[in-house]
Scaffold this active site. Structure first.
Site, mmCIF file in Angstrom:
data_model
loop_
_atom_site.group_PDB
_atom_site.id
_atom_site.type_symbol
_atom_site.label_atom_id
_atom_site.label_comp_id
_atom_site.label_asym_id
_atom_site.label_seq_id
_atom_site.Cartn_x
_atom_site.Cartn_y
_atom_site.Cartn_z
ATOM 1 N N VAL A 80 -14.783 -86.729 -131.064
ATOM 2 C CA VAL A 80 -13.805 -86.314 -130.054
ATOM 3 C C VAL A 80 -13.621 -84.799 -130.026
ATOM 4 C CG1 VAL A 80 -12.544 -88.492 -129.973
ATOM 5 C CG2 VAL A 80 -11.898 -86.783 -131.676
ATOM 6 N N GLY A 81 -14.255 -84.089 -130.937
ATOM 7 C CA GLY A 81 -14.173 -82.631 -130.931
ATOM 8 C C GLY A 81 -15.110 -82.044 -131.962
ATOM 9 N N GLN A 82 -15.590 -80.840 -131.707
ATOM 10 C CA GLN A 82 -16.459 -80.193 -132.683
ATOM 11 C C GLN A 82 -16.390 -78.685 -132.528
ATOM 12 O OE1 GLN A 82 -20.232 -81.950 -131.771
ATOM 13 N NE2 GLN A 82 -20.699 -80.492 -130.142
ATOM 14 N N SER A 84 -17.385 -74.800 -135.139
ATOM 15 C CA SER A 84 -18.017 -74.318 -136.366
ATOM 16 C C SER A 84 -17.257 -74.784 -137.604
ATOM 17 C CB SER A 84 -18.107 -72.791 -136.346
ATOM 18 O OG SER A 84 -16.825 -72.231 -136.217
ATOM 19 N N PHE A 85 -16.001 -75.246 -137.425
ATOM 20 C CA PHE A 85 -15.227 -75.771 -138.548
ATOM 21 C C PHE A 85 -15.774 -77.107 -139.028
ATOM 22 C CE2 PHE A 85 -13.419 -77.645 -134.760
ATOM 23 C CZ PHE A 85 -13.276 -78.978 -135.123
ATOM 24 N N VAL A 87 -16.350 -81.319 -137.498
ATOM 25 C CA VAL A 87 -16.268 -82.285 -136.405
ATOM 26 C C VAL A 87 -15.025 -83.148 -136.572
ATOM 27 C CG1 VAL A 87 -17.665 -84.019 -137.625
ATOM 28 C CG2 VAL A 87 -17.590 -84.051 -135.129
ATOM 29 N N LYS A 103 -10.932 -85.591 -139.396
ATOM 30 C CA LYS A 103 -11.431 -84.224 -139.261
ATOM 31 C C LYS A 103 -12.243 -83.903 -140.508
ATOM 32 C CE LYS A 103 -10.056 -79.414 -138.538
ATOM 33 N NZ LYS A 103 -8.950 -78.489 -138.242
ATOM 34 N N ASP A 199 -2.494 -70.651 -133.508
ATOM 35 C CA ASP A 199 -3.475 -71.081 -132.492
ATOM 36 C C ASP A 199 -2.854 -72.097 -131.537
ATOM 37 O OD1 ASP A 199 -5.867 -70.992 -131.131
ATOM 38 O OD2 ASP A 199 -6.870 -72.455 -132.416
#
EC number: 2.7.11.1
Length: 411
Positions: A80-82, A84-85, A87, A103, A199
């Site tokens: 559901v998201g990715q 450089s940190f 996925v 995460k 953020d």
């Protein structure tokens, strides 16, 4: 590991978002102190690192302080998201059927993970819950930290995009609900935990589309800001970056989150970013177009070390002309109070909560457009209200809601 209090879910990065994700370039900031022989950091390590749909991860929790060990299996369903940190993927607990977000971030074995340390401190209705965590390894002997988080299906970013595609304005009740809950989450992390998020943006604000409860997520950039100690200025995604950060300030305060919240409120009202800068410098140009050229005194408030002053003199554009004609003046007033050049002149999150823009939410007869009740907004715990002046307290917790508030319930 044992269940911790509430915390972010997802450093979800929407790959379709046009804003730069500055925080992904800061691994040294995300990883904090050196690991010692610390029992608190112990977590079960599992082999394998796949997030492909159907892959099953088995881990154990408990086993400390006399607690029984419990095996838990998660089946990966979809990413559901990715970034450089790492996925973020959606998974299902095979034992309970519960859907979670996991995460997964690469963990430097020399350091503690600051995000995990922060999330363990958090427990609030408007912050996503950390359920537990575990480590996993790969064939290359890479160590990954897996944060198992409450799954919340939508983001404010996608809600804004939905109304934009339909060429519609977001109903004002949703704007009020979302921005109120953003401010409440910030009041909590700033005042009760002493952490700045750094953020705040629509992608990091999760929403339950049925109840419209909002939860702040992704504490990968969060930090305790200590007066006198320098911080990096290249933080926060561009459209939501406070001007003191653009000016290179390193001794900023949690007022940077307030600026970001003001940008999100403006975007909810407009249906598009308020300051869509194409670069760091252009970001400042977009801000100046609206707020006018900052005075020398305002620049000094943002960054005392900034000596250059080469901006064209531009007058401020009246806020009421930025928004549509029928925009409630209370909405415009709140935006103007959050988006001040001088950080110390911005409203605090608590001050924002008692602003007249949110009076409709305090009306016991207010309902969602579908007739359902509003999500819980006034279930404040004692630590949230500690030190709040009496006159603000009366406004903050309306009389009809005082039974659900621990401070009033005990009195």
């Amino acid at each position: 590991m044992a269940t911790a209090g509430v915390a972010p879910a997802s450093g979800i990065v929407d790959v379709n978002a046009s804003s730069a994700i500055a925080v992904d370039k800061l691994p040294d900031e995300i990883l904090g102190m050196r690991i010692k022989d610390d029992k608190e950091m112990e977590a079960h390590v599992v082999d394998g690192n796949s997030t492909e749909a159907g892959h099953v991860i088995v881990t154990t929790i408990g086993g400390k302080n006399g607690q029984p060990k419990q095996t838990i299996s998660y089946m990966a369903e979809r990413a559901v998201g990715q970034g450089s940190f790492g996925v973020v993927f959606q998974a299902k607990c095979l034992e309970t059927g519960e859907t979670v977000a996991i995460k997964k971030v690469l963990q430097d074995k020399r350091y503690k993970n600051r995000e995990l340390q922060t999330m363990r401190l958090l427990d609030h209705p408007n912050v996503v819950t950390l359920k537990h965590c575990f480590f996993s390894t790969t064939e290359k002997d890479e160590l990954y930290l897996n944060l198992v988080l409450e799954f919340v299906p939508e983001t404010v970013h996608r809600v804004i995009r939905h109304y934009s595609k339909m060429n519609q304005r977001m109903p004002l009740i949703y704007v009020k609900l979302y921005s109120y809950q953003i401010c409440r989450s910030l009041a909590y992390i700033h005042n009760c935990v002493g952490v700045s998020h750094r953020d705040i943006k629509p992608q990091n604000l999760l929403v339950n589309p049925h109840t419209h409860q909002l939860k702040l997520c992704d504490f990968g950039s969060a930090k305790v800001l200590v007066k006198g100690e320098p911080n990096i200025s290249y933080i926060c995604s561009r459209y939501y970056r406070a001007p003191e950060l653009i000016f290179g300030a390193t001794e900023y305060t949690s007022a940077i989150d307030i600026w970001s919240a003001g940008c999100v409120l403006g975007e909810l009202l407009l249906g598009q970013p308020l300051f869509p800068g194409a670069s760091g410098v252009d970001q400042l140009v977009e801000i100046i177009k609206v707020l006018g050229t900052p005075t020398r005194e305002e620049i000094k408030c943002m960054n005392p070390n900034y000596t250059e002053f080469k901006f064209p003199q531009i007058k401020a554009h009246p806020w009421h002309k930025i928004f549509r004609k029928r925009m409630p003046p209370e909405a415009v007033d709140l935006v103007s109070r959050l988006l001040q050049y001088s950080p110390n002149l911005r409203s605090t999150a608590l001050e924002a909560l008692v602003h007249p823009f949110f009076d409709e939410l305090r009306d016991p007869n207010t309902r969602l457009p579908n007739g359902r009740h509003l999500p819980p907004l006034f279930n404040f715990k004692a630590n949230e209200l500690k030190g709040v002046p009496a006159e603000m307290l009366v406004k903050l917790v309306p009389s009809h809601a005082r039974k659900q508030c621990s401070l009033f319930a005990s009195s």
